[in-house]
Design a protein around this motif. Structure first.
Motif, PDB file in Angstrom:
ATOM      1  N   PHE A  45       0.802  -1.221   0.000  1.00  0.00           N
ATOM      2  CA  PHE A  45       0.000   0.000   0.000  1.00  0.00           C
ATOM      3  C   PHE A  45       0.837   1.274   0.000  1.00  0.00           C
ATOM      4  CE2 PHE A  45      -2.904  -3.273   1.569  1.00  0.00           C
ATOM      5  CZ  PHE A  45      -3.969  -3.081   0.704  1.00  0.00           C
ATOM      6  N   GLY A  46       2.129   1.142  -0.251  1.00  0.00           N
ATOM      7  CA  GLY A  46       2.953   2.300  -0.568  1.00  0.00           C
ATOM      8  C   GLY A  46       3.389   3.194   0.564  1.00  0.00           C
ATOM      9  N   THR A  47       3.280   2.758   1.815  1.00  0.00           N
ATOM     10  CA  THR A  47       3.714   3.629   2.913  1.00  0.00           C
ATOM     11  C   THR A  47       5.217   3.877   2.869  1.00  0.00           C
ATOM     12  OG1 THR A  47       3.999   1.764   4.426  1.00  0.00           O
ATOM     13  CG2 THR A  47       1.842   2.829   4.400  1.00  0.00           C
ATOM     14  N   ILE A  48       5.966   2.910   2.358  1.00  0.00           N
ATOM     15  CA  ILE A  48       7.423   3.088   2.302  1.00  0.00           C
ATOM     16  C   ILE A  48       7.842   4.063   1.210  1.00  0.00           C
ATOM     17  CG2 ILE A  48       8.028   0.895   3.393  1.00  0.00           C
ATOM     18  CD1 ILE A  48       8.444  -0.320   0.630  1.00  0.00           C
ATOM     19  N   GLU A  49       6.917   4.440   0.345  1.00  0.00           N
ATOM     20  CA  GLU A  49       7.235   5.471  -0.651  1.00  0.00           C
ATOM     21  C   GLU A  49       7.224   6.852  -0.007  1.00  0.00           C
ATOM     22  OE1 GLU A  49       8.295   4.256  -3.329  1.00  0.00           O
ATOM     23  OE2 GLU A  49       7.514   2.236  -2.928  1.00  0.00           O
ATOM     24  N   ASN A  50       6.467   7.002   1.069  1.00  0.00           N
ATOM     25  CA  ASN A  50       6.394   8.273   1.799  1.00  0.00           C
ATOM     26  C   ASN A  50       7.274   8.282   3.039  1.00  0.00           C
ATOM     27  OD1 ASN A  50       4.513   9.345   0.050  1.00  0.00           O
ATOM     28  ND2 ASN A  50       2.742   8.882   1.320  1.00  0.00           N
ATOM     29  N   GLY A  51       7.490   7.116   3.610  1.00  0.00           N
ATOM     30  CA  GLY A  51       8.139   7.026   4.902  1.00  0.00           C
ATOM     31  C   GLY A  51       9.613   7.378   4.902  1.00  0.00           C
ATOM     32  N   THR A  52      10.066   7.848   6.063  1.00  0.00           N
ATOM     33  CA  THR A  52      11.496   8.130   6.245  1.00  0.00           C
ATOM     34  C   THR A  52      12.085   7.285   7.377  1.00  0.00           C
ATOM     35  OG1 THR A  52      10.930   9.971   7.733  1.00  0.00           O
ATOM     36  CG2 THR A  52      11.292  10.495   5.398  1.00  0.00           C
ATOM     37  N   TRP A  53      11.221   6.645   8.176  1.00  0.00           N
ATOM     38  CA  TRP A  53      11.690   5.821   9.291  1.00  0.00           C
ATOM     39  C   TRP A  53      10.685   4.702   9.573  1.00  0.00           C
ATOM     40  CZ3 TRP A  53       8.135   5.840  13.253  1.00  0.00           C
ATOM     41  CH2 TRP A  53       7.278   6.949  13.346  1.00  0.00           C
ATOM     42  N   TRP A  54      11.169   3.676  10.245  1.00  0.00           N
ATOM     43  CA  TRP A  54      10.262   2.621  10.696  1.00  0.00           C
ATOM     44  C   TRP A  54      10.767   2.046  12.014  1.00  0.00           C
ATOM     45  CZ3 TRP A  54      10.272  -2.958  10.950  1.00  0.00           C
ATOM     46  CH2 TRP A  54      11.525  -3.534  10.750  1.00  0.00           C
ATOM     47  N   THR A  55       9.830   1.531  12.795  1.00  0.00           N
ATOM     48  CA  THR A  55      10.176   0.976  14.103  1.00  0.00           C
ATOM     49  C   THR A  55      10.440  -0.517  13.975  1.00  0.00           C
ATOM     50  OG1 THR A  55       7.863   0.528  14.657  1.00  0.00           O
ATOM     51  CG2 THR A  55       8.746   2.696  15.251  1.00  0.00           C
ATOM     52  N   ALA A  56      11.623  -0.937  14.318  1.00  0.00           N
ATOM     53  CA  ALA A  56      11.993  -2.339  14.133  1.00  0.00           C
ATOM     54  C   ALA A  56      11.469  -3.253  15.233  1.00  0.00           C
ATOM     55  CB  ALA A  56      13.521  -2.466  14.054  1.00  0.00           C
ATOM     56  N   ASN A  57      11.237  -2.714  16.433  1.00  0.00           N
ATOM     57  CA  ASN A  57      10.921  -3.602  17.560  1.00  0.00           C
ATOM     58  C   ASN A  57       9.785  -3.114  18.451  1.00  0.00           C
ATOM     59  OD1 ASN A  57      12.352  -1.460  18.727  1.00  0.00           O
ATOM     60  ND2 ASN A  57      13.260  -2.767  20.309  1.00  0.00           N
ATOM     61  N   LEU A  58       8.910  -2.271  17.915  1.00  0.00           N
ATOM     62  CA  LEU A  58       7.794  -1.809  18.734  1.00  0.00           C
ATOM     63  C   LEU A  58       6.841  -2.972  19.045  1.00  0.00           C
ATOM     64  CD1 LEU A  58       7.067   0.937  19.946  1.00  0.00           C
ATOM     65  CD2 LEU A  58       5.540   1.308  18.006  1.00  0.00           C
ATOM     66  N   ASN A  59       6.467  -3.732  18.012  1.00  0.00           N
ATOM     67  CA  ASN A  59       5.715  -4.996  18.148  1.00  0.00           C
ATOM     68  C   ASN A  59       4.528  -4.913  19.115  1.00  0.00           C
ATOM     69  OD1 ASN A  59       7.680  -6.092  16.469  1.00  0.00           O
ATOM     70  ND2 ASN A  59       8.872  -6.930  18.152  1.00  0.00           N
ATOM     71  N   PRO A  60       3.617  -3.961  18.925  1.00  0.00           N
ATOM     72  CA  PRO A  60       2.518  -3.827  19.884  1.00  0.00           C
ATOM     73  C   PRO A  60       1.412  -4.863  19.726  1.00  0.00           C
ATOM     74  CG  PRO A  60       2.278  -2.240  18.125  1.00  0.00           C
ATOM     75  CD  PRO A  60       3.587  -2.923  17.892  1.00  0.00           C
ATOM     76  N   GLY A  61       1.406  -5.563  18.635  1.00  0.00           N
ATOM     77  CA  GLY A  61       0.353  -6.542  18.403  1.00  0.00           C
ATOM     78  C   GLY A  61       0.111  -6.709  16.918  1.00  0.00           C
ATOM     79  N   THR A  62      -1.014  -7.323  16.580  1.00  0.00           N
ATOM     80  CA  THR A  62      -1.355  -7.519  15.175  1.00  0.00           C
ATOM     81  C   THR A  62      -2.869  -7.430  15.035  1.00  0.00           C
ATOM     82  OG1 THR A  62      -0.985  -8.962  13.250  1.00  0.00           O
ATOM     83  CG2 THR A  62      -1.523 -10.046  15.332  1.00  0.00           C
ATOM     84  N   VAL A  63      -3.359  -7.596  13.827  1.00  0.00           N
ATOM     85  CA  VAL A  63      -4.799  -7.597  13.599  1.00  0.00           C
ATOM     86  C   VAL A  63      -5.239  -8.988  13.176  1.00  0.00           C
ATOM     87  CG1 VAL A  63      -4.813  -5.157  12.956  1.00  0.00           C
ATOM     88  CG2 VAL A  63      -4.610  -6.892  11.184  1.00  0.00           C
TER      89      VAL A  63
END
Length: 336
Positions: free
Chosen positions: A213-231
């Motif tokens: 869905f293209g979020t990495i085209e806009n993104g400048t950072w990502w959290t490697a270990n936040l891991n709050p859960g899933t859907v």
């Protein structure tokens, strides 16, 4: 001779109609495009067709039958026979399965996610919950822990999330609120436009969705270990349609679930995750890692309060919420 031909023609016509009577076509409502998230449905369609010699076919549509938030409604009225949806899109319609979206449950693999989901799906309370929509849960779409891709300055501590608008649904959204973020619930297909327009500055997704869905085209950072859960996003079928299948076709469908899930997991753990690291590197996206102490504090602030609130709310509504929660957490504890 004329009598013979007439008999042959009649036999041919009768055989044709018999063949048509045996043929079954189901419409399947998905969204987006074919991706890791839908590979088990694609595999299921392939296996069902093979096992029935083409007599039972699943016609998969990506957005042509319904909006993703309306797939459960479409199932309830028989607009189509099979669909995929995410519990967090409409928690009031499927409260039983939202136990699987509580933050920091501690699920460690897709295989474990499948076992937990199937146990919840088969619980009598869940069966009754979905029966309100004339729906039968078929299989999950197991997803790894979510992490966040964001725009702008990267957070150095969890305190930097204060005031940040984040697309986060269900329990993940509730968890993000505990660190001051402002969660917004929207469907995956709406996310790119929301980022482009600045409605949200960050998005919580599994890796495949960040790529699809293209979020990495806009993104400048990502959290490697936040891991709050899933859907939790099940594949569901219209109960009347399932019961209306011939024994052979029903067996072809239900007997293909395990292989379809195995294919899904192998693809996700393989091709999808192998593409994730290079996709980030190619775009120069900064990796943000939080300390163990911060993660522990986040978990302490989010997990227990969210679970207590879920149990209280759904217990008051008549769901055996404590029982469902204890079942899920007990299975996780046993696997450690």
């Amino acid at each position: 001779m004329n009598k013979y031909l007439s008999g042959a023609v009649a036999a041919t016509i009768a055989a044709t109609f018999a063949g048509e009577a045996l043929a079954t076509e189901w419409n399947v409502s998905l969204w987006g495009k074919r991706r890791a998230f839908t590979e088990h449905v694609e595999k299921l369609a392939e296996l069902v067709s093979e096992k029935t010699g083409g007599e039972f076919t699943l016609n998969i549509s990506y957005g042509g039958l319904s909006k993703n938030r309306e797939n459960l409604d479409g199932i309830s009225i028989g607009a189509f026979e099979m669909a995929q949806f995410c519990a967090g899109y409409h928690r009031d319609k499927n409260p039983s399965i939202t136990v699987l979206e509580l933050p920091f449950l501690g699920v460690s693999s897709l295989e474990q996610e499948v076992k937990l989901s199937m146990a919840v799906y088969e619980h009598p309370a869940t069966v009754a919950d979905l029966a309100r929509w004339n729906a039968t849960l078929l299989m999950p779409s197991p997803l790894p822990q979510y992490n966040i891709v964001g725009m702008g300055a990267a957070p150095s501590t969890l305190a930097d999330f204060d005031g940040l608008s984040v697309r986060a649904t269900g329990g993940i959204g509730a968890a993000m609120e505990t660190i001051g973020a402002v969660p917004t619930s929207m469907s995956a297909s709406e996310v790119r436009q929301a980022m482009d327009s600045g409605v949200v500055k960050a998005v919580a997704f599994a890796p495949h969705a960040h790529m699809s869905f293209g979020t990495i085209e806009n993104g400048t950072w990502w959290t490697a270990n936040l891991n709050p859960g899933t859907v939790n996003c099940p594949v569901v079928v219209n109960t009347d349609a399932l019961e209306g299948l011939s024994d052979a076709h029903r067996e072809a469908l239900l007997g293909s679930i395990e292989e379809s899930l195995d294919h899904y997991i192998a693809n996700y753990n393989g091709a999808t995750m192998e593409a994730w690291g290079p996709a980030l590197a190619e775009r120069g996206i900064e990796t943000v890692t939080f300390s163990d102490a911060e993660i522990d504090a986040f978990k302490e602030a989010a997990a227990a309060p969210a679970a207590a609130a879920w149990i209280e709310q759904n217990g008051a509504a008549g769901l055996p919420a404590q029982e469902l929660y204890d079942m899920v957490t007990g299975m996780i504890a046993e696997s450690m």
